[in-house]
Design a protein around this motif. Structure first.
Motif, mmCIF file in Angstrom:
data_model
loop_
_atom_site.group_PDB
_atom_site.id
_atom_site.type_symbol
_atom_site.label_atom_id
_atom_site.label_comp_id
_atom_site.label_asym_id
_atom_site.label_seq_id
_atom_site.Cartn_x
_atom_site.Cartn_y
_atom_site.Cartn_z
ATOM 1 N N LEU A 117 0.845 -1.188 0.000
ATOM 2 C CA LEU A 117 0.000 0.000 0.000
ATOM 3 C C LEU A 117 0.879 1.235 0.000
ATOM 4 C CD1 LEU A 117 -2.493 -1.015 2.858
ATOM 5 C CD2 LEU A 117 -2.817 -1.324 0.391
ATOM 6 N N GLY A 118 0.561 2.172 -0.884
ATOM 7 C CA GLY A 118 1.265 3.441 -0.899
ATOM 8 C C GLY A 118 0.463 4.517 -0.183
ATOM 9 N N ARG A 119 0.923 5.742 -0.306
ATOM 10 C CA ARG A 119 0.309 6.885 0.379
ATOM 11 C C ARG A 119 -0.224 7.861 -0.660
ATOM 12 N NH1 ARG A 119 -1.933 10.327 3.070
ATOM 13 N NH2 ARG A 119 -1.178 11.340 4.966
ATOM 14 N N ILE A 120 -1.472 8.262 -0.527
ATOM 15 C CA ILE A 120 -2.076 9.219 -1.453
ATOM 16 C C ILE A 120 -2.275 10.552 -0.733
ATOM 17 C CG2 ILE A 120 -4.024 9.728 -2.960
ATOM 18 C CD1 ILE A 120 -4.595 6.747 -3.110
ATOM 19 N N HIS A 121 -1.788 11.616 -1.340
ATOM 20 C CA HIS A 121 -1.989 12.969 -0.820
ATOM 21 C C HIS A 121 -2.989 13.696 -1.721
ATOM 22 C CE1 HIS A 121 1.449 12.564 1.882
ATOM 23 N NE2 HIS A 121 2.143 12.110 0.869
ATOM 24 N N ARG A 122 -3.913 14.421 -1.108
ATOM 25 C CA ARG A 122 -4.938 15.115 -1.894
ATOM 26 C C ARG A 122 -4.550 16.555 -2.207
ATOM 27 N NH1 ARG A 122 -9.801 18.253 -1.511
ATOM 28 N NH2 ARG A 122 -9.573 18.597 0.725
ATOM 29 N N ILE A 123 -4.793 16.936 -3.461
ATOM 30 C CA ILE A 123 -4.625 18.315 -3.903
ATOM 31 C C ILE A 123 -5.980 18.821 -4.374
ATOM 32 C CG2 ILE A 123 -3.552 19.824 -5.629
ATOM 33 C CD1 ILE A 123 -1.128 17.997 -5.575
ATOM 34 N N ASN A 124 -6.343 20.022 -3.961
ATOM 35 C CA ASN A 124 -7.664 20.559 -4.256
ATOM 36 C C ASN A 124 -7.858 20.816 -5.746
ATOM 37 O OD1 ASN A 124 -9.892 22.680 -4.405
ATOM 38 N ND2 ASN A 124 -9.869 22.174 -2.227
ATOM 39 N N TYR A 125 -9.078 20.626 -6.199
ATOM 40 C CA TYR A 125 -9.439 20.877 -7.593
ATOM 41 C C TYR A 125 -9.124 22.307 -8.021
ATOM 42 C CZ TYR A 125 -12.377 21.552 -11.732
ATOM 43 O OH TYR A 125 -12.813 21.850 -12.982
ATOM 44 N N GLY A 178 -6.152 3.419 -6.127
ATOM 45 C CA GLY A 178 -5.379 4.627 -6.377
ATOM 46 C C GLY A 178 -3.894 4.494 -6.106
ATOM 47 N N ASN A 179 -3.502 3.488 -5.309
ATOM 48 C CA ASN A 179 -2.074 3.335 -5.002
ATOM 49 C C ASN A 179 -1.845 2.027 -4.262
ATOM 50 O OD1 ASN A 179 0.609 3.528 -4.246
ATOM 51 N ND2 ASN A 179 0.483 5.673 -3.621
ATOM 52 N N PRO A 217 0.024 -11.088 3.455
ATOM 53 C CA PRO A 217 0.502 -9.969 4.279
ATOM 54 C C PRO A 217 0.411 -8.638 3.548
ATOM 55 C CG PRO A 217 2.346 -11.284 3.499
ATOM 56 C CD PRO A 217 1.105 -12.017 3.089
ATOM 57 N N PHE A 218 0.122 -7.587 4.306
ATOM 58 C CA PHE A 218 0.063 -6.232 3.773
ATOM 59 C C PHE A 218 1.274 -5.462 4.288
ATOM 60 C CE2 PHE A 218 -3.998 -7.527 2.624
ATOM 61 C CZ PHE A 218 -4.756 -6.521 2.023
ATOM 62 N N GLU A 219 1.827 -4.634 3.420
ATOM 63 C CA GLU A 219 2.988 -3.816 3.780
ATOM 64 C C GLU A 219 2.712 -2.372 3.363
ATOM 65 O OE1 GLU A 219 7.317 -3.457 1.773
ATOM 66 O OE2 GLU A 219 6.928 -5.391 2.729
ATOM 67 N N TYR A 220 2.967 -1.462 4.263
ATOM 68 C CA TYR A 220 2.772 -0.039 3.966
ATOM 69 C C TYR A 220 4.104 0.575 3.584
ATOM 70 C CZ TYR A 220 1.874 4.930 4.829
ATOM 71 O OH TYR A 220 1.775 6.300 4.724
ATOM 72 N N SER A 221 4.133 1.230 2.421
ATOM 73 C CA SER A 221 5.349 1.891 1.952
ATOM 74 C C SER A 221 5.071 3.381 1.775
ATOM 75 C CB SER A 221 5.812 1.281 0.622
ATOM 76 O OG SER A 221 6.961 1.959 0.140
ATOM 77 N N PRO A 222 5.316 4.195 2.808
ATOM 78 C CA PRO A 222 5.028 5.633 2.695
ATOM 79 C C PRO A 222 5.829 6.326 1.602
ATOM 80 C CG PRO A 222 6.250 5.144 4.715
ATOM 81 C CD PRO A 222 5.855 3.827 4.132
ATOM 82 N N ASP A 223 6.956 5.721 1.178
ATOM 83 C CA ASP A 223 7.738 6.322 0.092
ATOM 84 C C ASP A 223 7.082 6.121 -1.268
ATOM 85 O OD1 ASP A 223 9.704 7.281 1.775
ATOM 86 O OD2 ASP A 223 10.932 5.466 1.621
ATOM 87 N N ALA A 224 6.125 5.195 -1.346
ATOM 88 C CA ALA A 224 5.394 4.983 -2.600
ATOM 89 C C ALA A 224 4.182 5.910 -2.622
ATOM 90 C CB ALA A 224 4.974 3.518 -2.727
ATOM 91 N N TYR A 225 4.431 7.200 -2.576
ATOM 92 C CA TYR A 225 3.334 8.152 -2.493
ATOM 93 C C TYR A 225 3.004 8.723 -3.871
ATOM 94 C CZ TYR A 225 7.189 11.562 -2.467
ATOM 95 O OH TYR A 225 8.305 12.279 -2.775
ATOM 96 N N ASN A 226 1.778 9.164 -4.010
ATOM 97 C CA ASN A 226 1.372 9.920 -5.187
ATOM 98 C C ASN A 226 0.389 10.998 -4.755
ATOM 99 O OD1 ASN A 226 -0.937 8.366 -4.787
ATOM 100 N ND2 ASN A 226 -0.704 7.176 -6.676
ATOM 101 N N TYR A 227 -0.091 11.770 -5.711
ATOM 102 C CA TYR A 227 -0.943 12.916 -5.416
ATOM 103 C C TYR A 227 -2.258 12.796 -6.172
ATOM 104 C CZ TYR A 227 3.385 14.961 -3.638
ATOM 105 O OH TYR A 227 4.544 15.197 -2.938
ATOM 106 N N HIS A 228 -3.359 12.894 -5.426
ATOM 107 C CA HIS A 228 -4.687 12.852 -6.025
ATOM 108 C C HIS A 228 -5.130 14.267 -6.345
ATOM 109 C CE1 HIS A 228 -9.276 12.351 -5.448
ATOM 110 N NE2 HIS A 228 -8.946 12.077 -6.697
ATOM 111 N N LEU A 229 -5.225 14.571 -7.640
ATOM 112 C CA LEU A 229 -5.688 15.884 -8.065
ATOM 113 C C LEU A 229 -7.202 15.827 -8.120
ATOM 114 C CD1 LEU A 229 -5.027 18.701 -8.967
ATOM 115 C CD2 LEU A 229 -4.583 17.839 -11.272
#
Length: 310
Positions: A117-125, A178-179, A217-229
Motif C-alpha cells: 500500500l502506498g500513500r495518497i496525498h490530496r490536492i484541491n481541484y 489509487g495506489n 501480508p500487507f505492507e505499507y510503503s510511505p515512500d510509494a506516495y502519489n498525489y490525487h488531483l
C-alpha cells in the motif's frame, strides 16, 4: 521480454487529468522497457478515446475502450491484458513522482505473496491550472512544489493513521485502486475485483478484504506516495452509489461480523479504535486510547462538495 510492472488505469470523463497522469508516468526513473501502462476507457464521452489514440509516449502505453461498465470491470479487463509480473493500480487523476514505480517494484523484490500500500496525498481541484502548468511545462521542481498544495483528507489519510496507531489488522480497509501493488498471479488467484460494484464504492476494499482473509501480508510503503488531483464531486450521486454498493457488500457477506463492523465504522457508527477491538475480539475500553478517530462520511462528502463548489 515482458514488462516487469503493469500499471492499470481505468478512466471515465477525466481527459484533462489523465493527460497529467500519463505525463508523470513518462518521467519515472526506471527504464521504459520494464513497465507498461494499460488505460481502460470506461465509456468516456469527453474525447478520451481520441486523446488516447493520439498519444505518443516513450513507454509502452496500451489503451482499450469499453462501454461504461464501471471501475471494477475495467480493472479486471486491464488485469487480463497485463503482461507484467507485478500490477500497480492507480487512477486517472493521480500524479506519480519519478521514484513511484521503482519503490513499488523494490518492495516486491524479496518475493512471496504480499500487498503493498502506498500513500495518497490530496490536492484541491482549485489548484488544477497551477498543477497542470507545473507538470506539462516539465519544470524540474514540480514534485518539490506539489507538497505545498496538499490538504488533509480523512479517507486518504487513513492508512497513515492505522499504521501510526498500530492497528495493522485493519489494513485491508486501506486497499485502494489509487495506489497499491500486487503480483498479477495472486490477483487472478483470488478472482480480481467484484464486478457487481459500480462507480463510487468499496470494490477495492472488498478485494483487500479477500486478500487479507486469504492470509496475504500487507505492507505499507510511505515512500510509494502519489498525489490525487481532486475533481468536482456530485454529492447526491456519491451518496446513492455508496448506499447501493454497501447493500451489495452486506448481501455478499451476510454473516461476517468484520464486514458488518466495517460498514458501521465507515457509516460513522463507531471509532477506528473500537472497530479494531471488535476485529480482534477484544473489549473496547475508550480510556485506553487518546484522540479516537471517527470517520463520518456525510461530513466528509459535504466538506468535499463545499470545497469543490458542488
Amino acid at each position: 521480454m515482458n514488462p516487469l510492472i503493469s500499471v492499470i488505469i481505468p478512466t471515465y470523463n477525466k481527459v484533462g487529468h489523465l493527460e497529467l497522469t500519463l505525463s508523470c508516468l513518462g518521467k519515472q526513473d526506471l527504464p521504459s522497457e520494464v513497465y507498461e501502462v494499460i488505460v481502460i476507457n470506461d465509456g468516456s464521452t469527453d474525447g478520451t478515446e481520441d486523446f488516447l489514440r493520439r498519444q505518443k509516449v516513450d513507454y509502452n502505453l496500451r489503451s482499450f475502450h469499453q462501454p461504461n461498465y464501471g471501475q471494477a470491470i475495467a480493472r479486471n479487463f486491464g488485469l487480463r491484458q497485463a503482461n507484467g509480473e507485478l500490477v500497480v493500480f492507480i487512477d486517472d487523476d493521480l500524479l506519480t513522482p519519478p521514484h513511484f514505480l521503482r519503490v513499488h517494484g523494490e518492495a516486491h523484490k524479496k518475493g512471496g505473496k504480499k500487498v503493498v500500500l502506498g500513500r495518497i496525498h490530496r490536492i484541491n481541484y482549485f489548484d488544477f491550472t497551477k498543477i497542470k502548468r507545473l507538470i506539462l511545462n516539465d519544470e524540474k521542481d514540480a514534485f518539490v512544489e506539489l507538497p505545498n498544495f496538499v490538504e488533509q483528507d480523512l479517507y486518504l489519510d487513513m492508512v497513515e493513521i492505522i499504521y501510526k496507531k498500530k492497528l495493522s489488522s485493519l489494513v485491508w480497509i486501506c486497499f485502494t485502486g489509487g495506489n497499491s501493488s500486487v503480483k498479477r498471479d495472486l490477483l487472478l488467484e483470488v478472482g480480481g475485483f467484484d464486478s457487481n460494484f459500480y462507480r463510487w464504492g468499496p470494490e477495492d476494499i472488498e478485494l483487500g478484504f479477500r486478500l487479507h482473509s486469504a492470509g496475504v501480508p500487507f505492507e505499507y510503503s510511505p515512500d510509494a506516495y502519489n498525489y490525487h488531483l481532486d475533481v468536482v464531486k456530485d454529492r447526491n450521486q456519491m451518496l446513492r452509489e455508496t448506499a447501493r454498493n454497501l447493500r451489495h457488500l452486506r448481501k455478499k457477506y451476510p454473516d461476517d461480523e468484520r464486514i458488518r463492523d466495517y460498514i458501521d465504522f465507515t457509516s460513522g457508527g463507531f471509532s477506528l479504535e473500537e472497530f479494531y477491538c471488535r476485529h480482534e475480539g477484544m473489549p473496547f475500553k475508550p480510556d485506553d486510547y487518546t484522540d479516537l478517530f471517527r470517520f463520518r462520511p456525510f461530513d466528509y462528502i459535504n466538506l468535499k462538495s463545499e470545497v469543490n463548489n458542488d
